[in-house]
Design a protein around this motif. Structure first.
Motif, PDB file in Angstrom:
ATOM      1  N   GLU A 226       0.838  -1.207   0.000  1.00 54.79           N
ATOM      2  CA  GLU A 226       0.000   0.000   0.000  1.00 54.79           C
ATOM      3  C   GLU A 226       0.869   1.252   0.000  1.00 54.79           C
ATOM      4  N   LEU A 227       1.910   1.250   0.832  1.00 53.54           N
ATOM      5  CA  LEU A 227       2.818   2.397   0.873  1.00 53.54           C
ATOM      6  C   LEU A 227       3.595   2.516  -0.434  1.00 53.54           C
ATOM      7  N   THR A 228       3.975   1.394  -1.018  1.00 52.80           N
ATOM      8  CA  THR A 228       4.690   1.416  -2.299  1.00 52.80           C
ATOM      9  C   THR A 228       3.849   2.106  -3.360  1.00 52.80           C
ATOM     10  N   ARG A 229       2.562   1.780  -3.421  1.00 56.27           N
ATOM     11  CA  ARG A 229       1.664   2.434  -4.380  1.00 56.27           C
ATOM     12  C   ARG A 229       1.645   3.946  -4.165  1.00 56.27           C
ATOM     13  N   GLU A 230       1.552   4.354  -2.905  1.00 55.87           N
ATOM     14  CA  GLU A 230       1.491   5.783  -2.595  1.00 55.87           C
ATOM     15  C   GLU A 230       2.766   6.497  -3.045  1.00 55.87           C
TER      16      GLU A 230
END
Length: 235
Positions: free
Chosen positions: A63-67
């Motif tokens: 999720e953080l990677t996407r952000e």
């Protein structure tokens, strides 16, 4: 130059050991044990690379990677994914979302150090000897000094590793390169030496540099042989 790293992992014992090891090798290391804590530290900026665990108590590292990859300020932040989940599909999903490298737990500290060094080398500005080199293929321009590919003067969204891979293929335009040849050229700068990671990154590069399905293909797969970057690209 002293590099600043951010390590996000909920294993506090591992956090401490890894941070101490990297500090002993000259790095400044910040740590966080949750996504919320990691986001807070990232807001302050100044990090040269991120070491990110996949499974965290308040969410998923993916999720953080996407952000990060959706934000222009962090799109090129070198990202090494650390996780106990070693299934190939986990690796592929992480790479597809924009992780630059992947290291399953448990790992040797020396291997982690080597991968961090490789991430930072790839993110470093191109040497002055290449400062004026620009590769042009019709609408596509690959600027080595800026480490940027542009299509109709619009930047293509590529990670540092994907840009390096694109340059290798473009410099050999018209010639088929096998996966082994690509890995050999990228030696010391590449991801884990397994074929599927290259397939994933080639797919991401295609999506970035081929914006119209009606145009001639720029990057072709030669079944059983490897990849070829088209020499003529008028579109």
């Amino acid at each position: 130059m002293t590099h600043k790293l951010l390590l996000i992992d909920d294993d506090t014992r591992l956090n401490g050991m890894v941070a101490d090891y990297l500090r002993a090798h000259g790095y400044v290391v910040e740590t966080a044990s949750t996504l919320a804590g990691g986001r807070e530290r990232l807001r302050h900026g100044g990090h040269d690379a991120l070491l990110l665990d996949l499974m965290l108590p308040d969410g998923d590292g993916l999720e953080l990677t996407r952000e990060l990859r959706a934000d222009a300020r962090t799109r090129r932040l070198p990202l090494l994914m650390l996780t106990a989940r070693g299934e190939p599909m986990d690796r592929i999903v992480g790479l597809e979302l924009g992780a630059d490298d992947y290291l399953p737990k448990p790992f040797e500290p020396r291997e982690l150090l080597a991968r961090v060094k490789a991430l930072l080398r790839r993110a470093a500005p191109a040497p002055a000897v290449n400062s004026g080199e620009v590769l042009e293929f019709g609408r596509l321009v690959i600027d080595l000094a800026a480490r940027q590919a542009r299509l109709d003067d619009r930047p293509c969204e590529l990670t540092s590793h994907q840009f390096d891979l694109l340059v290798v293929l473009a410099r050999a335009a018209g010639r088929v390169l096998s996966r082994d040849q690509i890995m050999d050229v990228l030696k010391g700068h590449a991801l884990e030496a397994f074929d599927r990671s290259i397939d994933v990154h080639v797919s991401r590069i295609r999506a970035a540099i081929e914006d119209d399905p009606r145009d001639p293909k720029r990057l072709l797969t030669v079944r059983g042989a490897g990849y070829v970057f088209a020499r003529r690209q008028d579109a």
